[in-house]
Design an enzyme around this catalytic site. Sequence first.
Site, PDB file in Angstrom:
ATOM      1  N   GLU A 124      43.931  24.297  58.706  1.00 29.64           N
ATOM      2  CA  GLU A 124      44.409  25.521  58.032  1.00 29.64           C
ATOM      3  C   GLU A 124      43.484  25.888  56.880  1.00 29.64           C
ATOM      4  OE1 GLU A 124      46.337  28.131  59.167  1.00 29.64           O
ATOM      5  OE2 GLU A 124      47.760  26.517  59.558  1.00 29.64           O
ATOM      6  N   LEU A 148      52.536  34.735  63.066  1.00 28.86           N
ATOM      7  CA  LEU A 148      52.193  34.318  64.424  1.00 28.86           C
ATOM      8  C   LEU A 148      51.166  35.268  65.035  1.00 28.86           C
ATOM      9  CD1 LEU A 148      55.772  33.298  65.602  1.00 28.86           C
ATOM     10  CD2 LEU A 148      53.959  31.831  64.706  1.00 28.86           C
ATOM     11  N   SER A 166      49.207  40.992  65.118  1.00 32.08           N
ATOM     12  CA  SER A 166      48.071  41.924  65.051  1.00 32.08           C
ATOM     13  C   SER A 166      46.963  41.509  66.021  1.00 32.08           C
ATOM     14  CB  SER A 166      47.543  42.046  63.620  1.00 32.08           C
ATOM     15  OG  SER A 166      47.146  40.798  63.101  1.00 32.08           O
ATOM     16  N   GLU A 177      39.745  44.311  62.602  1.00 34.47           N
ATOM     17  CA  GLU A 177      40.702  43.959  61.548  1.00 34.47           C
ATOM     18  C   GLU A 177      40.018  43.922  60.169  1.00 34.47           C
ATOM     19  OE1 GLU A 177      43.874  41.700  62.820  1.00 34.47           O
ATOM     20  OE2 GLU A 177      44.633  41.309  60.821  1.00 34.47           O
ATOM     21  N   ASP A 195      42.575  33.795  64.792  1.00 38.31           N
ATOM     22  CA  ASP A 195      43.654  34.505  65.482  1.00 38.31           C
ATOM     23  C   ASP A 195      43.151  35.207  66.730  1.00 38.31           C
ATOM     24  OD1 ASP A 195      44.907  33.676  63.217  1.00 38.31           O
ATOM     25  OD2 ASP A 195      45.327  35.676  62.436  1.00 38.31           O
TER      26      ASP A 195
HETATM   27  P1  ADP Z   1      51.035  39.444  61.769  1.00 33.43           P
HETATM   28  O1  ADP Z   1      51.109  38.253  60.874  1.00 33.43           O
HETATM   29  O2  ADP Z   1      52.206  39.495  62.691  1.00 33.43           O
HETATM   30  O3  ADP Z   1      49.712  39.548  62.448  1.00 33.43           O
HETATM   31  P2  ADP Z   1      50.090  41.816  60.452  1.00 33.43           P
HETATM   32  O4  ADP Z   1      50.566  42.513  59.228  1.00 33.43           O
HETATM   33  O5  ADP Z   1      48.712  41.264  60.444  1.00 33.43           O
HETATM   34  O6  ADP Z   1      51.175  40.716  60.798  1.00 33.43           O
HETATM   35  O7  ADP Z   1      50.168  42.846  61.676  1.00 33.43           O
HETATM   36  C1  ADP Z   1      51.366  43.509  61.964  1.00 33.43           C
HETATM   37  C2  ADP Z   1      51.102  44.953  62.341  1.00 33.43           C
HETATM   38  O8  ADP Z   1      50.493  45.014  63.655  1.00 33.43           O
HETATM   39  C3  ADP Z   1      52.361  45.775  62.480  1.00 33.43           C
HETATM   40  O9  ADP Z   1      52.744  46.308  61.228  1.00 33.43           O
HETATM   41  C4  ADP Z   1      51.947  46.858  63.466  1.00 33.43           C
HETATM   42  O10 ADP Z   1      51.218  47.866  62.830  1.00 33.43           O
HETATM   43  C5  ADP Z   1      51.010  46.106  64.385  1.00 33.43           C
HETATM   44  N1  ADP Z   1      51.707  45.591  65.572  1.00 33.43           N
HETATM   45  C6  ADP Z   1      51.864  44.299  65.924  1.00 33.43           C
HETATM   46  N2  ADP Z   1      52.556  44.187  67.095  1.00 33.43           N
HETATM   47  C7  ADP Z   1      52.835  45.437  67.497  1.00 33.43           C
HETATM   48  C8  ADP Z   1      53.529  46.001  68.625  1.00 33.43           C
HETATM   49  N3  ADP Z   1      54.078  45.234  69.569  1.00 33.43           N
HETATM   50  N4  ADP Z   1      53.605  47.340  68.693  1.00 33.43           N
HETATM   51  C9  ADP Z   1      53.058  48.140  67.756  1.00 33.43           C
HETATM   52  N5  ADP Z   1      52.417  47.664  66.675  1.00 33.43           N
HETATM   53  C10 ADP Z   1      52.302  46.339  66.523  1.00 33.43           C
HETATM   54 MG    MG Z   2      47.854  39.641  61.419  1.00 32.31          MG
END
Ligand code: ADP
Ligand code: MG
Length: 381
Positions: free
Chosen positions: A34, A125, A128, A160, A172
């Site tokens: 990590e 998890l 994104s 990203e 990731d």
């Molecule tokens: P995580 O830790 O889950 O990666 P992030 O903040 O990096 O959190 O990313 C989350 C963002 O990715 C959401 O706010 C959305 O914009 C996008 N996202 C993730 N999964 C989906 C999905 N199934 N449909 C639409 N947007 C999604």
């Molecule tokens: Mg993310």
Amino acid sequence: MSLSDTVSQVFQNEFGAEPTFIVRAPGRVNLIGEHTDYNDGFVFPMAIDRATFIALRPRADKRVLAISPDMDDRRDFALDDLRTPAETEWIDYLVGVAWALQERGYDLCGWDGVVSGDVPIGSGLSSSAALELATARAFYEVSGFAWDAAAMALACQAAENEWLGVKCGIMDQMISAAGVEDRALLIDCRSLETATAPLPPGTVVVILDTNTRRGLVDSAYNERRAQCEAAAQHFGVKALRDMDLGTFLEREQELDNVIRKRASHVVSENTRALSARKAMEEGDADLLGQLMIASHISLRDDFEVSSPALDAIVDCANAEAACYGARMTGAGFGGCAVALARADGVETFVARVGACYREATGNQPIITVTGASRGAETIYP
Ligand code: ADP
Ligand code: MG
């Protein structure tokens, strides 16, 4: 109904035809290693059995029309006129991937698609990365370029980092691109070489979501990165990955105390990730569990990215007879922990850790047992 059926069904309702392709890309949980990825070090994640799915068909023009039942939204954009987002919305992840691929010379075609996923958003998890890799896979199917997992991961990381302005390492995207069923994936974040290893026989991985999120994560993350860079610079190495544990222990007193603690975590965590490979290859669940426990202590005391909720759920897990070891996973300050548990005692484990954590914090955790899934792929046709 499975998510694959759902996106297919919604696609037929929206477009009045069957989708040409259904693609998916998974979220991930990191078993060990990590805050090592941006130090060019080793990480050991597995792709989980939660993923983002896209049902799609090619378009004749250079436009993408994407429908998100999750967001109750429909958006479109032109591949030859990509707009930088003012404030990030879900569609910007798709735009960012298109941008990064085109930057790298891929000739992209347009598509109509339905996007839906069950990776919980924002719990660490990596929903994104799942969305990014599913998008890359969609472009691959309609555009007909060669699929190279590492190249796709790098493009999605660039999306990203540069398009969405989120600093993250390569882990990731790489695990979402290259995950292997029933295996964890050791990734060398410098060379992007990978090696797979099976979980020890009779064990399962349990995700312990504390159901807490903290702000400040971004600034703390950037601060930790800068501290690691300062330590590497002091030792005259490109990244902390280049410090072996012996040399570090001889010279650590040269560093300012906070920088020393940060570096101590990274250098020791890299050796733990490599030892974890040996533990898995030898089927040694006890050793793997001990390494996870040591990782948590190092993240808590030296890297200082844990939180009271994470410490509570990890302590609850480690107190259980069925638990080999548990640790926080992901960036920290909230989100999830991960545990390695005995498969035959996992129901009791889940129930008791849930009760213990509720008792300790008054919070309701979300605890799920997960298998290791494949990375980004086409599941239909
Ligand atoms: P995580 O830790 O889950 O990666 P992030 O903040 O990096 O959190 O990313 C989350 C963002 O990715 C959401 O706010 C959305 O914009 C996008 N996202 C993730 N999964 C989906 C999905 N199934 N449909 C639409 N947007 C999604
Ligand atoms: Mg993310």
